[in-house]
Design an enzyme around this catalytic site. Sequence first.
Site, PDB file in Angstrom:
ATOM      1  N   LYS A 137       0.880  -1.175   0.000  1.00 34.29           N
ATOM      2  CA  LYS A 137       0.000   0.000   0.000  1.00 34.29           C
ATOM      3  C   LYS A 137       0.917   1.224   0.000  1.00 34.29           C
ATOM      4  CE  LYS A 137      -3.738   2.582   1.186  1.00 34.29           C
ATOM      5  NZ  LYS A 137      -4.397   2.333   2.488  1.00 34.29           N
ATOM      6  N   HIS A 185      -5.792  10.310   7.823  1.00 34.61           N
ATOM      7  CA  HIS A 185      -6.383   9.214   8.583  1.00 34.61           C
ATOM      8  C   HIS A 185      -7.293   9.700   9.719  1.00 34.61           C
ATOM      9  CE1 HIS A 185      -4.010   6.727   6.091  1.00 34.61           C
ATOM     10  NE2 HIS A 185      -2.883   6.810   6.755  1.00 34.61           N
ATOM     11  N   THR A 233       0.325  11.452  -1.017  1.00 38.02           N
ATOM     12  CA  THR A 233      -0.718  12.154  -1.744  1.00 38.02           C
ATOM     13  C   THR A 233      -1.109  13.417  -1.004  1.00 38.02           C
ATOM     14  OG1 THR A 233      -1.548  10.030  -2.556  1.00 38.02           O
ATOM     15  CG2 THR A 233      -3.016  11.931  -2.770  1.00 38.02           C
ATOM     16  N   ALA A 234      -1.104  13.344   0.327  1.00 43.03           N
ATOM     17  CA  ALA A 234      -1.438  14.521   1.127  1.00 43.03           C
ATOM     18  C   ALA A 234      -0.507  15.680   0.799  1.00 43.03           C
ATOM     19  CB  ALA A 234      -1.356  14.175   2.614  1.00 43.03           C
ATOM     20  N   SER A 294       1.287   5.660  -1.347  1.00 43.29           N
ATOM     21  CA  SER A 294       0.572   6.865  -1.746  1.00 43.29           C
ATOM     22  C   SER A 294       0.457   6.908  -3.267  1.00 43.29           C
ATOM     23  CB  SER A 294       1.344   8.107  -1.290  1.00 43.29           C
ATOM     24  OG  SER A 294       1.494   8.149   0.094  1.00 43.29           O
TER      25      SER A 294
END
Length: 278
Positions: free
Chosen positions: A53, A154, A110-111, A55
């Site tokens: 997993k 999150h 991504t943030a 980004s």
Amino acid sequence: MRIAFSPCPNDTFIFHAWVHGLIPGAPKLDVTYADIDVTNSLAASPNGPEVLKISYAALPWVLSEYALLPCGGALGRGCGPLVLTKSSTTEKDPAVLAGRRVAVPSERSTAYLLFRLWAAQNVPGGVGEIVIMPFHEIMPAVRDGLVDAGLVIHEARFTYPLYGLNLLTDLGSWWESDTNLPIPLGAIIAHRSLDLAAIAGWIRASVEYAWANPEASREYVLQHAQELDPEVAKAHIDLYVNEFSANLGEEGYAAITALLGRASEEGLVPKVDLAALR
């Protein structure tokens, strides 16, 4: 099979069934639980795990070795990263970040990519120093004055008021209003040498098992949830595990293409063949 994903409730909820041998025909998993900054680095390192997993922002750097899978990741609406400050006022002017220290969870998250796209439009002269730190350390750092603002992800969406912090902007809302698309956060990738269709099938079966048996993963989720309140963990799952977790679909791929296409045009990520992501 080696796999790496975060200990966050959405990931442990999705992968619970596969991790615990409940998916017929699926191989046994050797799991590494790690913050997104670590999994992004693992994907770019030699001999990384077969499945990870990461980004979406990190995807352009690893596509030569890994393929994007159509399920298991995190996309959605109303679930974007937040920019938080300690300000005692209700100041909402992004200009307050000009020249300031901002903590972010990963250089290739991504943030952070969304933050850079947003700041380019909204912060005159740009922000100052960017400080990379694990996402669970960011809110305490803002509260304690170690940084001027923090970019959080999150479950911080639900818990930031407990730290006395204020919301400066919701980058998910900004993205959705700007594109009318969901926000692509976390991608599931697998090594191109593997049977990608089979892996996607096992992940989708794990997602469907989780939905059909929502209480089965409860102990496992809370074990890895960094002492989250059970209700916060449930809210986290309800927000991040959705139809895109089972199948990206046309809207999901459109969101990914929009994000990486725009970031590539701005020179923030390497150019990729967006059509080859499917």
